[in-house]
Design an enzyme around this catalytic site. Sequence first.
Site, PDB file in Angstrom:
ATOM      1  N   LYS A  45       0.824  -1.218   0.000  1.00  0.00           N
ATOM      2  CA  LYS A  45       0.000   0.000   0.000  1.00  0.00           C
ATOM      3  C   LYS A  45       0.852   1.260   0.000  1.00  0.00           C
ATOM      4  O   LYS A  45       0.331   2.363  -0.021  1.00  0.00           O
ATOM      5  CB  LYS A  45      -0.908   0.015   1.241  1.00  0.00           C
ATOM      6  CG  LYS A  45      -1.899  -1.122   1.332  1.00  0.00           C
ATOM      7  CD  LYS A  45      -2.815  -0.833   2.517  1.00  0.00           C
ATOM      8  CE  LYS A  45      -3.550  -2.007   2.994  1.00  0.00           C
ATOM      9  NZ  LYS A  45      -4.343  -1.686   4.196  1.00  0.00           N
ATOM     10  N   LYS A  47       2.259   2.637   2.275  1.00  0.00           N
ATOM     11  CA  LYS A  47       1.907   3.445   3.458  1.00  0.00           C
ATOM     12  C   LYS A  47       2.953   3.196   4.534  1.00  0.00           C
ATOM     13  O   LYS A  47       3.271   2.051   4.856  1.00  0.00           O
ATOM     14  CB  LYS A  47       0.557   3.021   4.037  1.00  0.00           C
ATOM     15  CG  LYS A  47      -0.692   3.453   3.308  1.00  0.00           C
ATOM     16  CD  LYS A  47      -1.931   2.999   4.134  1.00  0.00           C
ATOM     17  CE  LYS A  47      -3.229   3.426   3.514  1.00  0.00           C
ATOM     18  NZ  LYS A  47      -4.405   2.993   4.321  1.00  0.00           N
TER      19      LYS A  47
HETATM   20  N1  C2G Z   1     -12.957   4.396   6.574  1.00  0.00           N
HETATM   21  C1  C2G Z   1     -14.177   5.050   6.683  1.00  0.00           C
HETATM   22  N2  C2G Z   1     -14.196   6.393   6.787  1.00  0.00           N
HETATM   23  C2  C2G Z   1     -13.040   7.108   6.792  1.00  0.00           C
HETATM   24  C3  C2G Z   1     -11.808   6.448   6.700  1.00  0.00           C
HETATM   25  C4  C2G Z   1     -11.779   5.062   6.596  1.00  0.00           C
HETATM   26  O1  C2G Z   1     -15.244   4.411   6.676  1.00  0.00           O
HETATM   27  N3  C2G Z   1     -13.109   8.464   6.901  1.00  0.00           N
HETATM   28  C5  C2G Z   1     -12.965   2.924   6.444  1.00  0.00           C
HETATM   29  C6  C2G Z   1     -12.341   2.449   5.138  1.00  0.00           C
HETATM   30  O2  C2G Z   1     -13.296   2.510   4.089  1.00  0.00           O
HETATM   31  C7  C2G Z   1     -11.954   1.014   5.487  1.00  0.00           C
HETATM   32  C8  C2G Z   1     -11.597   1.119   6.986  1.00  0.00           C
HETATM   33  O3  C2G Z   1     -12.180   2.349   7.470  1.00  0.00           O
HETATM   34  O4  C2G Z   1     -13.064   0.151   5.327  1.00  0.00           O
HETATM   35  C9  C2G Z   1     -10.100   1.136   7.218  1.00  0.00           C
HETATM   36  O5  C2G Z   1      -9.564   2.203   6.453  1.00  0.00           O
HETATM   37  P1  C2G Z   1      -7.987   2.172   6.144  1.00  0.00           P
HETATM   38  O6  C2G Z   1      -7.236   1.963   7.404  1.00  0.00           O
HETATM   39  O7  C2G Z   1      -7.680   3.337   5.254  1.00  0.00           O
HETATM   40  O8  C2G Z   1      -7.854   0.803   5.313  1.00  0.00           O
HETATM   41  P2  C2G Z   1      -7.368   0.624   3.805  1.00  0.00           P
HETATM   42  O9  C2G Z   1      -6.056   1.264   3.615  1.00  0.00           O
HETATM   43  O10 C2G Z   1      -8.511   1.018   2.937  1.00  0.00           O
HETATM   44  O11 C2G Z   1      -7.100  -0.955   3.750  1.00  0.00           O
HETATM   45  O12 C2G Z   1      -7.467  -5.415   2.169  1.00  0.00           O
HETATM   46  C10 C2G Z   1      -8.162  -4.205   2.408  1.00  0.00           C
HETATM   47  C11 C2G Z   1      -7.239  -3.136   2.927  1.00  0.00           C
HETATM   48  O13 C2G Z   1      -6.508  -3.608   4.044  1.00  0.00           O
HETATM   49  C12 C2G Z   1      -8.020  -1.879   3.298  1.00  0.00           C
END
Ligand code: C2G
Length: 131
Positions: A45, A47
Site C-alpha cells: 500500500k 503506506k
Molecule cells: N474508513 C471510513 N471512513 C473514513 C476512513 C476510513 O469508513 N473516513 C474505512 C475504510 O473505508 C476502510 C476502513 O475504514 O473500510 C479502514 O480504512 P484504512 O485503514 O484506510 O484501510 P485501507 O487502507 O482502505 O485498507 O485489504 C483491504 C485493505 O486492508 C483496506
Amino acid sequence: MKRVITYGTFDLLHYGHINLLRRAKALGDYLIVVVSSDEFNWNEKHKKCYFTYEQRKALLESIRYVDLVIPETCWEQKVTDVHEYHIDTFVMGDDWKGKFDYLKDEGVDVVYLPRTPEISTTQIKKDLTGK
Ligand code: C2G
C-alpha cells in the site's frame, strides 16, 4: 452467531474508523478486524504507518465493537480467511465498492458502507503539520 470481518490499516485511528467498526458489528454478533502488517502496508500500500502493527492491534482490541484482531499479510488471504473464520458477512468502506464482490462466490455477504467523508489520516497529518 453471525460473524463479520473487515480489513484495514487503521493507522492514526479516528472516528471514521470507529463509525465503520460500529456499523460492521451491528451486522452480526462477532467482529473480526484484519489489520495490515507493517510489511504489507509498506510493500503493497506504500503506506508508512505512524503506529506499528502491535500498537494498532492493541488500539483496535480496546474497542467495544471488536472481538478479534488478526494480521493482514497479503491481498489474497480474504478467500481463506472467510472459510477459516466461518464468516457470514464481509464489510468494507465504499471506497472499495465492487473490489471484493468475488467473495460472494465463497458464500459470503459483501457489504460496502459509506465512508465518513470529512475525516482521513491524510487530512489529520496535513492539519497537524500545516502543510
Ligand atoms: N474508513 C471510513 N471512513 C473514513 C476512513 C476510513 O469508513 N473516513 C474505512 C475504510 O473505508 C476502510 C476502513 O475504514 O473500510 C479502514 O480504512 P484504512 O485503514 O484506510 O484501510 P485501507 O487502507 O482502505 O485498507 O485489504 C483491504 C485493505 O486492508 C483496506
